[in-house]
Design an enzyme around this catalytic site. Structure first.
Site, PDB file in Angstrom:
ATOM      1  N   LYS A 237     -17.254 106.097 -29.913  1.00  0.00           N
ATOM      2  CA  LYS A 237     -18.091 106.034 -30.918  1.00  0.00           C
ATOM      3  C   LYS A 237     -17.894 106.962 -31.735  1.00  0.00           C
ATOM      4  O   LYS A 237     -17.559 108.329 -31.368  1.00  0.00           O
ATOM      5  CB  LYS A 237     -19.415 106.091 -30.324  1.00  0.00           C
ATOM      6  CG  LYS A 237     -20.015 104.819 -29.725  1.00  0.00           C
ATOM      7  CD  LYS A 237     -21.336 105.115 -29.242  1.00  0.00           C
ATOM      8  CE  LYS A 237     -21.936 104.087 -28.391  1.00  0.00           C
ATOM      9  NZ  LYS A 237     -22.242 102.887 -29.289  1.00  0.00           N
ATOM     10  N   ARG A 311     -23.696  95.130 -21.197  1.00  0.00           N
ATOM     11  CA  ARG A 311     -23.822  93.897 -20.645  1.00  0.00           C
ATOM     12  C   ARG A 311     -22.765  93.606 -19.349  1.00  0.00           C
ATOM     13  O   ARG A 311     -22.896  92.766 -18.600  1.00  0.00           O
ATOM     14  CB  ARG A 311     -23.363  92.715 -21.803  1.00  0.00           C
ATOM     15  CG  ARG A 311     -21.717  93.158 -22.250  1.00  0.00           C
ATOM     16  CD  ARG A 311     -21.603  92.424 -23.587  1.00  0.00           C
ATOM     17  NE  ARG A 311     -21.971  93.018 -24.754  1.00  0.00           N
ATOM     18  CZ  ARG A 311     -21.760  92.609 -25.787  1.00  0.00           C
ATOM     19  NH1 ARG A 311     -21.156  91.249 -26.199  1.00  0.00           N
ATOM     20  NH2 ARG A 311     -22.360  93.138 -26.784  1.00  0.00           N
TER      21      ARG A 311
END
Ligand code: BES
Ligand code: MN
Ligand code: ZN
Length: 459
Positions: A237, A311
Site C-alpha cells: 500500500k 477475503r
C-alpha cells in the site's frame, strides 16, 4: 450475568452511589418558553446571557447549580453523548427519565484511550435511575469499549498472538471453550488461505475458535477479519493508505465485542466465534501475485492482488463455520475501500441473501442508532472473479462494485442453506461526534445484538 465493580462503572462513565449529584434536565426548543416562565428573573437573565436556545449541544447553568441541556427530541446516542467530556468532573443525574439508549450514549461518550498516554480528565459520571437497566447498559457500553480498545491498540501490541490472548481472557471470563490453530498447523487443517496471508509475519497466523453456551440452543457463528496490520503484502500500500491499517482487525474486534455482549447478557444461543488472525506482512516467504492457494473448502484461488487478503482469511473461516450447520453466520470485516466509497465511513455496508433477514437487521439498526445499509450480492457479477488457472481469483480486475465482488467471493464459501450476514465496516470514527470519539468503533454490533435478542431472547 456480569458483575461490574466500581472501577468498571467509573470507566464506563457511570456512578454507583448517590454522591453529591448535580441535576440535569433535557430541554427541547419547544419546551424553552415553559422553562423560562417557570424560572426566576435571575435564571431568565442567565439563560439569555448563556445564549441558551435549547439547540442540540447547548448547555446552560441555573442559579441553583443545576443545568439545562439542549435536545433535539430524538432518542439516540448523541442526546447525552457529549456530556461526559463537556460537563465538569463529578456526578450527575437527570430530573426526568431517560432511555437506556441515551444512557448508552453517555457511557460511549466517556471513552478515552489511555493505554499510552494519561487521560486528560475524568469523564463526568451519570447516576442512573432505577428504571434504567444498569447491567444491560453497562454490558452494551463495555462491549463497545472492548472493541475500541482492541482497534486503537497499535499492531506492535495487537499481533495475532495478542488477539489470541484477548480471546482467551474473554473465554475465561465467561467459561467458554477456546481452541487455536497456529502457523503450520493451519496447513494440517487445510486452511491454506489463512496460512498464506500470515506466514511472512514474525507473529504466526492463527484461527481462534471460541464456543460458549448450551449445545441445545440455536447455533450462531460470529466471524471477524483479524488482519492485525495490512501492509498490502507484496502489492504494498502507499503510505497514506497504510497509515490506519492497525485497524484492519476491526472485524475481529467487533466479533469479540458482540461475543462479550451475548455472553454477558446470557443470551440463550450456542455461540461460536471464529477469528482468523494474521499480519499481512512482507518477507521472502510472502505469498505472491499469481500464486494459487488451496482453501479449506477445496476451491483453488489465484492471487491477483496480495492486498485483497481479508477475503482469504474469511473464506477458510466461513467454510469451517458451515461444517456444523449454524442457524446464522455473521461476519464483520474491514474488507474494501469500495464499501467506504459506496456508503462512507459512518455506515456499515450489509450483504445478505435473505431480504427478510436484511429488513429485520435494518430495523434493529434504526432502533439502536447503529446504522447499516444493504448493498447488492448481485450474482451476475461473479464473472469478474473467474480465473483461467484456478477456481477463482481473489480480486476482480475491475474495481466497479468492489464491495459486491468481495462479498460474492465470500459467498462461494458459504453453503446455500446457511443464512449469512456480511458486514463490510470502517470500524473507525474518522471524526469525533457525540458518543463516537475519533478512533476505533464497534459498527453494527448493537444492531446485530438487538436482532439476535429479538429473535432468540427468552423475554
Ligand atoms: N483492509 C483493506 C480495505 C480497507 C481500506 C478498509 C481502507 C477500510 C479502509 C483491504 O484489505 C484492502 O486492501 N482492500 C483492497 C482490495 C482490492 C485490492 C481489491 C481495496 O479495497 O483497495
Ligand atoms: Mn488489504
Ligand atoms: Zn485488509
Amino acid at each position: 450475568m456480569q458483575n461490574y465493580d466500581e472501577n468498571d462503572s467509573v470507566a464506563a462513565g457511570f456512578a454507583r452511589h448517590d454522591e453529591d449529584t448535580t441535576d440535569l434536565t433535557l430541554v427541547t426548543s419547544g419546551q424553552i418558553e415553559a422553562h423560562l416562565k417557570n424560572a426566576g428573573a435571575e435564571d431568565r437573565a442567565w439563560l439569555t446571557r448563556q445564549n441558551f436556545n435549547a439547540r442540540k449541544g447547548d448547555l446552560a447553568w441555573l442559579a441553583d447549580g443545576s443545568a439545562l441541556v439542549g435536545w433535539d427530541g430524538k432518542d439516540d446516542l448523541a442526546a447525552l453523548g457529549h456530556l461526559p467530556m463537556r460537563l465538569p468532573e463529578g456526578c450527575y443525574k437527570f430530573t426526568h427519565s431517560i432511555t437506556n439508549l441515551q444512557a448508552i450514549g453517555w457511557g460511549l461518550g466517556a471513552y478515552q484511550f489511555d493505554r499510552y498516554k494519561d487521560a486528560t480528565r475524568t469523564p463526568a459520571r451519570l447516576l442512573l435511575a432505577g428504571e434504567n437497566d444498569l447491567v444491560e447498559v453497562m454490558n452494551k457500553v463495555c462491549a463497545t469499549l472492548l472493541t475500541r480498545d482492541l482497534i486503537n491498540t497499535p499492531s506492535q501490541d495487537m499481533a495475532p498472538s495478542h488477539l489470541e490472548a484477548e480471546a482467551t481472557a474473554l473465554a475465561e471470563r465467561f467459561g467458554a471453550q477456546i481452541d487455536v490453530t497456529t502457523g503450520e498447523e493451519l496447513l494440517d487443517r487445510e486452511c491454506g488461505a489463512i496460512h498464506a496471508v500470515g506466514r511472512a509475519a514474525a507473529d504466526q497466523p492463527r484461527l481462534i475458535d471460541l464456543t460458549w453456551g448450551d449445545a441445545k440452543h440455536p447455533k450462531i457463528t460470529v466471524i471477524g477479519k483479524g488482519v492485525t496490520f495490512d501492509s498490502g503484502g507484496l502489492n504494498i500500500k502507499p503510505g497514506a493508505s497504510m497509515r490506519q491499517m492497525k485497524k484492519d482487525m476491526g472485524g475481529a474486534a467487533i466479533a469479540m465485542g458482540l461475543s462479550y455482549l451475548i455472553m454477558a447478557q446470557n443470551l440463550p444461543i450456542r455461540l461460536r466465534m471464529l477469528l482468523p488472525a494474521a499480519e499481512n506482512a512482507i518477507a521472502g516467504n510472502a505469498f505472491r501475485p499469481g500464486d494459487i492457494l488451496h482453501t479449506h473448502k477445496g476451491l483453488t484461488v489465484e492471487i491477483d492482488n496480495t492486498d485483497a487478503e481479508g477475503r482469504l482469511l474469511l473464506c477458510d473461516a466461513l467454510s469451517i463455520a458451515c461444517e456444523d450447520s449454524p442457524e446464522l453466520i455473521i461476519d464483520y470485516a474491514t474488507l474494501t475501500g469500495a464499501a467506504r466509497v459506496a456508503v462512507g465511513t459512518e455506515i456499515a455496508a450489509m450483504f445478505c441473501k435473505d431480504p427478510e433477514l436484511a429488513a429485520a437487521v435494518s430495523a434493529a439498526a434504526n432502533v439502536t442508532d447503529d446504522p447499516v445499509w444493504p448493498l447488492p450480492l448481485h450474482d451476475d457479477y461473479t464473472y469478474m472473479l473467474s480465473s483461467k488457472v484456478a477456481d477463482l481469483v481473489n480480486s476482480a480486475t475491475s474495481g466497479f462494485a468492489g464491495a459486491s465482488t468481495a462479498a460474492l467471493f465470500l459467498k462461494h464459501f458459504v453453503n446455500d442453506d446457511v443464512p449469512w450476514l456480511h458486514f463490510d465496516v470502517m470500524a473507525f470514527n474518522t471524526r469525533a461526534r457525540p458518543a463516537r470519539p475519533e478512533g476505533g468503533e464497534a459498527m453494527a454490533l448493537r444492531a446485530v445484538y438487538q436482532y439476535l435478542e429479538q429473535r432468540y431472547g427468552d423475554t
